[in-house]
Design a protein around this motif. Structure first.
Motif, PDB file in Angstrom:
ATOM      1  N   MET A  67       0.837  -1.074  -0.004  1.00  0.00           N
ATOM      2  CA  MET A  67       0.144  -0.105   0.079  1.00  0.00           C
ATOM      3  C   MET A  67       0.875   1.298   0.261  1.00  0.00           C
ATOM      4  O   MET A  67       1.833   1.178   0.619  1.00  0.00           O
ATOM      5  CB  MET A  67      -0.767  -0.086   1.122  1.00  0.00           C
ATOM      6  CG  MET A  67      -2.121  -0.927   1.043  1.00  0.00           C
ATOM      7  SD  MET A  67      -2.879  -0.896   2.648  1.00  0.00           S
ATOM      8  CE  MET A  67      -3.408   0.505   2.888  1.00  0.00           C
ATOM      9  N   ALA A  68       0.473   2.241  -0.668  1.00  0.00           N
ATOM     10  CA  ALA A  68       0.876   3.487  -0.758  1.00  0.00           C
ATOM     11  C   ALA A  68       0.303   4.430   0.107  1.00  0.00           C
ATOM     12  O   ALA A  68      -0.836   4.395  -0.154  1.00  0.00           O
ATOM     13  CB  ALA A  68       1.416   3.928  -2.168  1.00  0.00           C
ATOM     14  N   GLY A  69       0.979   5.260   0.561  1.00  0.00           N
ATOM     15  CA  GLY A  69       0.152   6.420   1.426  1.00  0.00           C
ATOM     16  C   GLY A  69       1.228   7.627   1.560  1.00  0.00           C
ATOM     17  O   GLY A  69       2.230   7.705   1.262  1.00  0.00           O
ATOM     18  N   GLU A  70       0.278   8.773   1.953  1.00  0.00           N
ATOM     19  CA  GLU A  70       0.826   9.828   2.093  1.00  0.00           C
ATOM     20  C   GLU A  70       0.456  10.482   3.745  1.00  0.00           C
ATOM     21  O   GLU A  70      -0.810  10.398   4.057  1.00  0.00           O
ATOM     22  CB  GLU A  70       0.193  11.159   1.390  1.00  0.00           C
ATOM     23  CG  GLU A  70       0.643  10.872  -0.199  1.00  0.00           C
ATOM     24  CD  GLU A  70       0.108  12.144  -0.948  1.00  0.00           C
ATOM     25  OE1 GLU A  70       0.684  12.331  -2.193  1.00  0.00           O
ATOM     26  OE2 GLU A  70      -0.720  12.820  -0.601  1.00  0.00           O
ATOM     27  N   ILE A  71       1.612  10.927   4.262  1.00  0.00           N
ATOM     28  CA  ILE A  71       1.075  11.367   5.757  1.00  0.00           C
ATOM     29  C   ILE A  71       1.399  12.849   5.781  1.00  0.00           C
ATOM     30  O   ILE A  71       2.266  13.135   5.100  1.00  0.00           O
ATOM     31  CB  ILE A  71       2.271  10.476   6.811  1.00  0.00           C
ATOM     32  CG1 ILE A  71       1.539  10.557   8.377  1.00  0.00           C
ATOM     33  CG2 ILE A  71       3.460  10.921   6.587  1.00  0.00           C
ATOM     34  CD1 ILE A  71       2.319   9.766   9.100  1.00  0.00           C
ATOM     35  N   HIS A  72       0.509  13.487   6.638  1.00  0.00           N
ATOM     36  CA  HIS A  72       0.471  14.867   6.686  1.00  0.00           C
ATOM     37  C   HIS A  72       0.614  15.192   8.329  1.00  0.00           C
ATOM     38  O   HIS A  72      -0.140  14.714   8.992  1.00  0.00           O
ATOM     39  CB  HIS A  72      -0.848  15.565   6.259  1.00  0.00           C
ATOM     40  CG  HIS A  72      -1.238  15.264   4.703  1.00  0.00           C
ATOM     41  ND1 HIS A  72      -0.641  15.948   3.656  1.00  0.00           N
ATOM     42  CD2 HIS A  72      -1.666  14.001   4.098  1.00  0.00           C
ATOM     43  CE1 HIS A  72      -0.670  15.328   2.702  1.00  0.00           C
ATOM     44  NE2 HIS A  72      -1.495  14.232   2.531  1.00  0.00           N
ATOM     45  N   PHE A  73       1.539  16.032   8.423  1.00  0.00           N
ATOM     46  CA  PHE A  73       1.863  16.536   9.862  1.00  0.00           C
ATOM     47  C   PHE A  73       1.267  17.728  10.040  1.00  0.00           C
ATOM     48  O   PHE A  73       1.351  18.830   9.214  1.00  0.00           O
ATOM     49  CB  PHE A  73       3.481  16.636  10.006  1.00  0.00           C
ATOM     50  CG  PHE A  73       4.110  15.147   9.939  1.00  0.00           C
ATOM     51  CD1 PHE A  73       4.209  14.263  10.775  1.00  0.00           C
ATOM     52  CD2 PHE A  73       4.523  14.890   8.466  1.00  0.00           C
ATOM     53  CE1 PHE A  73       4.695  13.044  10.598  1.00  0.00           C
ATOM     54  CE2 PHE A  73       5.096  13.428   8.263  1.00  0.00           C
ATOM     55  CZ  PHE A  73       5.134  12.714   9.077  1.00  0.00           C
ATOM     56  N   PRO A  74       1.039  18.040  11.551  1.00  0.00           N
ATOM     57  CA  PRO A  74       0.561  19.398  12.030  1.00  0.00           C
ATOM     58  C   PRO A  74       1.634  20.432  11.784  1.00  0.00           C
ATOM     59  O   PRO A  74       2.920  19.819  11.792  1.00  0.00           O
ATOM     60  CB  PRO A  74       0.304  19.029  13.260  1.00  0.00           C
ATOM     61  CG  PRO A  74       0.271  17.781  13.558  1.00  0.00           C
ATOM     62  CD  PRO A  74       0.974  17.056  12.498  1.00  0.00           C
ATOM     63  N   ALA A  75       1.542  21.762  11.818  1.00  0.00           N
ATOM     64  CA  ALA A  75       2.409  22.659  11.802  1.00  0.00           C
ATOM     65  C   ALA A  75       3.236  22.478  13.052  1.00  0.00           C
ATOM     66  O   ALA A  75       2.682  21.942  14.306  1.00  0.00           O
ATOM     67  CB  ALA A  75       1.800  23.940  11.766  1.00  0.00           C
ATOM     68  N   ASN A  76       4.531  22.967  13.214  1.00  0.00           N
ATOM     69  CA  ASN A  76       5.133  22.671  14.467  1.00  0.00           C
ATOM     70  C   ASN A  76       5.228  21.467  14.939  1.00  0.00           C
ATOM     71  O   ASN A  76       5.234  21.281  16.303  1.00  0.00           O
ATOM     72  CB  ASN A  76       4.618  23.730  15.305  1.00  0.00           C
ATOM     73  CG  ASN A  76       4.844  25.308  14.997  1.00  0.00           C
ATOM     74  OD1 ASN A  76       5.505  25.548  14.288  1.00  0.00           O
ATOM     75  ND2 ASN A  76       3.711  25.835  15.300  1.00  0.00           N
ATOM     76  N   PHE A  77       5.199  20.507  14.047  1.00  0.00           N
ATOM     77  CA  PHE A  77       5.427  19.041  14.341  1.00  0.00           C
ATOM     78  C   PHE A  77       6.506  18.856  15.295  1.00  0.00           C
ATOM     79  O   PHE A  77       7.575  19.346  15.073  1.00  0.00           O
ATOM     80  CB  PHE A  77       5.318  18.051  13.166  1.00  0.00           C
ATOM     81  CG  PHE A  77       5.668  16.659  13.401  1.00  0.00           C
ATOM     82  CD1 PHE A  77       4.774  15.764  13.888  1.00  0.00           C
ATOM     83  CD2 PHE A  77       6.902  16.125  13.331  1.00  0.00           C
ATOM     84  CE1 PHE A  77       4.772  14.315  14.200  1.00  0.00           C
ATOM     85  CE2 PHE A  77       7.135  14.677  13.577  1.00  0.00           C
ATOM     86  CZ  PHE A  77       6.209  14.038  13.858  1.00  0.00           C
TER      87      PHE A  77
END
Length: 172
Positions: free
Chosen positions: A1-11
């Motif tokens: 499986m391929a995915g994209e992870i998105h992080f909060p600002a100031n992670f």
């Protein structure tokens, strides 16, 4: 499986975050609506994880573009398997979100996947109902019987060596 992870600002790699697995619509991929929702979740402090369903987009699996309802639910479990390996995910704060058909699969996954603490659907579509009763419940009982006879005949042909009959649903 391929995915994209998105992080909060100031992670901050040393903090724990709630994670949300976002399932795309039936004929979508992670870079479309699911990815946009994952980005919005990240802007609100969550880890958003959008992924391509098995056989679609950048995810692997044969036959390409196969639409397999069982695997769609299993894909959500596998996405959670991935999230819980990340040191910055709070495994007690994992959610599932889906768009259209993905929403139906996300809700279905919560029936047996106890790691999902909350679920949300956007424009939820019940794929099972539409398969059983036709789009907008317009199939008659006779149409359903004829379709099941056709499916049985096709399975017999394939068991005897004929090529599988592929009917387009997901665009190439």
């Amino acid at each position: 499986m391929a995915g994209e992870i998105h992080f909060p600002a100031n992670f901050d790699l040393n903090k724990k975050y709630a994670g949300v697995v976002v399932s795309h619509l039936g004929n979508g991929v992670k870079e479309q609506v699911a990815g946009l929702y994952a980005q919005k979740l990240a802007k609100n402090g969550f880890i958003g994880f959008a992924f391509d369903a098995s056989y679609q987009g950048e995810s692997e699996g044969l036959s390409r573009y196969l639409y397999d309802a069982f695997n769609r639910v299993e894909d959500i479990r596998c996405a959670i398997d991935y999230l819980v390996t990340l040191p910055y995910i709070d495994e007690n704060r994992i959610g599932a979100m889906g768009i259209c058909a993905g929403a139906g699969y996300a809700i279905n996954a919560t029936r047996t996947e106890y790691r999902i603490q909350t679920v949300a659907g956007v424009s939820t579509w019940d794929v099972g109902d539409s398969q059983r009763n036709g789009f907008a419940r317009k199939s008659t009982d006779e149409q359903k019987r004829l379709l099941l006879r056709d499916v049985a005949s096709q399975r017999t042909r394939e068991a005897r060596g004929e090529e599988p009959l592929l009917i387009g649903y997901v665009p190439n």
